[in-house]
Enzyme design. Structure first.
Site, PDB file in Angstrom:
ATOM      1  N   ASN A 111     -27.907  82.026 -53.214  1.00  0.00           N
ATOM      2  CA  ASN A 111     -28.064  80.982 -52.857  1.00  0.00           C
ATOM      3  C   ASN A 111     -28.713  80.419 -54.363  1.00  0.00           C
ATOM      4  O   ASN A 111     -29.649  80.601 -54.592  1.00  0.00           O
ATOM      5  CB  ASN A 111     -28.980  80.342 -51.913  1.00  0.00           C
ATOM      6  CG  ASN A 111     -29.377  79.004 -51.470  1.00  0.00           C
ATOM      7  OD1 ASN A 111     -28.894  78.203 -52.229  1.00  0.00           O
ATOM      8  ND2 ASN A 111     -30.399  78.503 -50.813  1.00  0.00           N
ATOM      9  N   TRP A 112     -27.711  79.422 -54.846  1.00  0.00           N
ATOM     10  CA  TRP A 112     -28.131  79.177 -56.413  1.00  0.00           C
ATOM     11  C   TRP A 112     -28.874  77.764 -56.479  1.00  0.00           C
ATOM     12  O   TRP A 112     -29.454  77.340 -57.376  1.00  0.00           O
ATOM     13  CB  TRP A 112     -26.910  78.932 -57.166  1.00  0.00           C
ATOM     14  CG  TRP A 112     -26.051  80.434 -57.405  1.00  0.00           C
ATOM     15  CD1 TRP A 112     -26.497  81.623 -56.848  1.00  0.00           C
ATOM     16  CD2 TRP A 112     -24.860  80.295 -57.961  1.00  0.00           C
ATOM     17  NE1 TRP A 112     -25.500  82.531 -57.366  1.00  0.00           N
ATOM     18  CE2 TRP A 112     -24.498  81.761 -58.105  1.00  0.00           C
ATOM     19  CE3 TRP A 112     -23.886  79.604 -58.816  1.00  0.00           C
ATOM     20  CZ2 TRP A 112     -23.300  82.161 -58.545  1.00  0.00           C
ATOM     21  CZ3 TRP A 112     -22.796  79.798 -59.294  1.00  0.00           C
ATOM     22  CH2 TRP A 112     -22.524  81.450 -59.300  1.00  0.00           C
ATOM     23  N   LYS A 113     -29.316  77.180 -55.162  1.00  0.00           N
ATOM     24  CA  LYS A 113     -30.122  76.061 -55.020  1.00  0.00           C
ATOM     25  C   LYS A 113     -29.850  74.942 -56.024  1.00  0.00           C
ATOM     26  O   LYS A 113     -28.699  74.972 -56.421  1.00  0.00           O
ATOM     27  CB  LYS A 113     -31.534  76.277 -54.986  1.00  0.00           C
ATOM     28  CG  LYS A 113     -31.899  77.459 -54.027  1.00  0.00           C
ATOM     29  CD  LYS A 113     -33.374  77.803 -53.816  1.00  0.00           C
ATOM     30  CE  LYS A 113     -33.430  78.815 -52.780  1.00  0.00           C
ATOM     31  NZ  LYS A 113     -34.989  79.168 -52.295  1.00  0.00           N
ATOM     32  N   HIS A 116     -31.581  75.705 -43.864  1.00  0.00           N
ATOM     33  CA  HIS A 116     -32.388  76.488 -45.006  1.00  0.00           C
ATOM     34  C   HIS A 116     -33.903  75.701 -44.927  1.00  0.00           C
ATOM     35  O   HIS A 116     -34.016  74.648 -44.750  1.00  0.00           O
ATOM     36  CB  HIS A 116     -31.982  76.389 -46.373  1.00  0.00           C
ATOM     37  CG  HIS A 116     -32.678  77.135 -47.543  1.00  0.00           C
ATOM     38  ND1 HIS A 116     -33.874  76.743 -47.971  1.00  0.00           N
ATOM     39  CD2 HIS A 116     -32.646  78.302 -47.839  1.00  0.00           C
ATOM     40  CE1 HIS A 116     -34.310  77.409 -48.684  1.00  0.00           C
ATOM     41  NE2 HIS A 116     -33.582  78.559 -48.768  1.00  0.00           N
ATOM     42  N   GLU A 122     -36.096  74.757 -47.027  1.00  0.00           N
ATOM     43  CA  GLU A 122     -36.154  73.604 -47.793  1.00  0.00           C
ATOM     44  C   GLU A 122     -35.446  72.277 -47.317  1.00  0.00           C
ATOM     45  O   GLU A 122     -36.162  71.234 -47.449  1.00  0.00           O
ATOM     46  CB  GLU A 122     -35.563  73.912 -49.428  1.00  0.00           C
ATOM     47  CG  GLU A 122     -36.566  74.800 -49.982  1.00  0.00           C
ATOM     48  CD  GLU A 122     -35.785  75.732 -50.819  1.00  0.00           C
ATOM     49  OE1 GLU A 122     -34.496  75.517 -51.422  1.00  0.00           O
ATOM     50  OE2 GLU A 122     -36.434  76.877 -51.257  1.00  0.00           O
ATOM     51  N   GLU A 156     -35.879  83.925 -42.735  1.00  0.00           N
ATOM     52  CA  GLU A 156     -36.206  83.719 -44.066  1.00  0.00           C
ATOM     53  C   GLU A 156     -37.870  83.069 -43.720  1.00  0.00           C
ATOM     54  O   GLU A 156     -38.125  82.039 -43.508  1.00  0.00           O
ATOM     55  CB  GLU A 156     -35.744  82.743 -44.819  1.00  0.00           C
ATOM     56  CG  GLU A 156     -34.381  83.185 -45.148  1.00  0.00           C
ATOM     57  CD  GLU A 156     -33.754  82.465 -46.536  1.00  0.00           C
ATOM     58  OE1 GLU A 156     -33.566  83.085 -47.446  1.00  0.00           O
ATOM     59  OE2 GLU A 156     -33.562  81.292 -46.391  1.00  0.00           O
ATOM     60  N   GLY A 172     -39.452  82.425 -52.516  1.00  0.00           N
ATOM     61  CA  GLY A 172     -39.899  81.727 -53.962  1.00  0.00           C
ATOM     62  C   GLY A 172     -41.276  82.084 -54.246  1.00  0.00           C
ATOM     63  O   GLY A 172     -41.871  81.761 -55.261  1.00  0.00           O
ATOM     64  N   SER A 227     -37.765  86.228 -51.369  1.00  0.00           N
ATOM     65  CA  SER A 227     -38.129  86.997 -52.601  1.00  0.00           C
ATOM     66  C   SER A 227     -37.435  88.731 -52.616  1.00  0.00           C
ATOM     67  O   SER A 227     -38.099  89.624 -52.889  1.00  0.00           O
ATOM     68  CB  SER A 227     -39.696  87.244 -52.541  1.00  0.00           C
ATOM     69  OG  SER A 227     -40.163  86.109 -52.650  1.00  0.00           O
ATOM     70  N   GLY A 263     -32.453  84.016 -53.382  1.00  0.00           N
ATOM     71  CA  GLY A 263     -32.548  82.669 -54.155  1.00  0.00           C
ATOM     72  C   GLY A 263     -32.602  83.181 -55.755  1.00  0.00           C
ATOM     73  O   GLY A 263     -31.840  83.279 -56.303  1.00  0.00           O
TER      74      GLY A 263
END
Ligand code: PGA
Length: 249
Positions: free
Chosen positions: A9-11, A94, A96, A166, A172, A212, A233
């Site tokens: 996931n390149w966000k 997700h 976020e 997750e 992160g 992570s 991520g």
């Protein structure tokens, strides 16, 4: 047997040129990879990356989509537009999206059903906050998010769903759930799927771990019975860190 599914996931990172460079590297370096792979670039790089990975063993994923097919929804991107770009998979729910953008289970479920209706595959993310874990509610939160996220999804369609566990406190932050703790929640989620869809569906569904994941911990996590892959991520932003995860031994 479930085959491993490693997703990046390149966000909200990378210009088109940067995304293209990474996609080229990954296509070359994962050519002989044995697992299923996916990259989810930001919307603006989907077409560029899609053209590079076409025909490879890497699927094209989007990081989100609107809950409506089309219409007056300023700033949203529709499932039809994603399909038009060749997107095969969409990541939904997700953390976020849940916590920063306040998406609830009802909205996420609407998106899940819409994506499946249009033939996309879904990665449905679930996971508890640190306070919820400390209060002993991790299983409960994951169960609710799984059941509500899949409300109205048929047994046939659930075959196109992957769950990503997750834990929010591990995303992160550099803190990873221990392989044992992660596996326990994965097993619990598999039980939830078994109760709702039967044992066969539960055995087949892939449950990725995210939070992570790094080259140093990927193999220990993947060695666990109920961990079928990773949603990565930070470490997905460079071939140097994503490839060793994707090719974990
Ligand atoms: P991370 O992110 O690997 O940077 O912790 C995982 C994710 O948000 O999917």
């Amino acid at each position: 047997m479930r085959n491993y599914y490693i997703a990046g996931n390149w966000k909200m990172h990378k210009t088109r040129a940067e995304a293209a460079a990474l996609a080229q590297d990954l296509t070359a370096q994962l050519k002989d990879g044995k697992h299923q792979y996916l990259v989810a670039p930001t919307f603006t790089a989907l077409e560029t990356v899609g053209a590079i990975i076409k025909g490879s063993n890497i699927l094209l994923g989007a990081q989100n989509m609107a809950s409506e097919e089309q219409g007056a929804h300023t700033g949203e991107v529709s499932v039809l537009q994603l399909k038009d770009l060749g997107v095969q998979v969409v990541i939904l729910g997700h953390s976020e999206r849940r916590h920063t953008y306040k998406e609830d289970d009802v909205l996420i479920n609407k998106k899940v059903r819409l994506a499946l209706k249009h033939g996309l595959e879904v990665i449905l993310c679930v996971g508890e906050l640190l306070a919820e874990r400390e209060a002993g509610k991790a299983e409960n939160i994951c169960e609710t998010q799984t059941i509500q996220g899949l409300q109205g999804v048929t047994a046939e369609d659930v075959a196109r769903v992957t769950i990503a566990y997750e834990p929010v406190w591990a995303i992160g932050t550099g803190k990873t759930a221990t392989p044992e703790d992660a596996d326990a929640i994965h097993a619990y989620i598999r039980g939830v799927i078994a109760r709702r869809y039967g044992v066969e569906a539960a055995q087949k569904i892939r449950i990725q771990y995210g939070g992570s994941v790094k080259p140093e911990n990927a193999a220990q996590l993947m060695a666990k019975e109920n961990i079928d892959g990773a949603l990565v991520g930070g470490a997905a932003l460079k071939a140097d860190t994503f490839v060793p995860i994707a090719k974990f031994q």
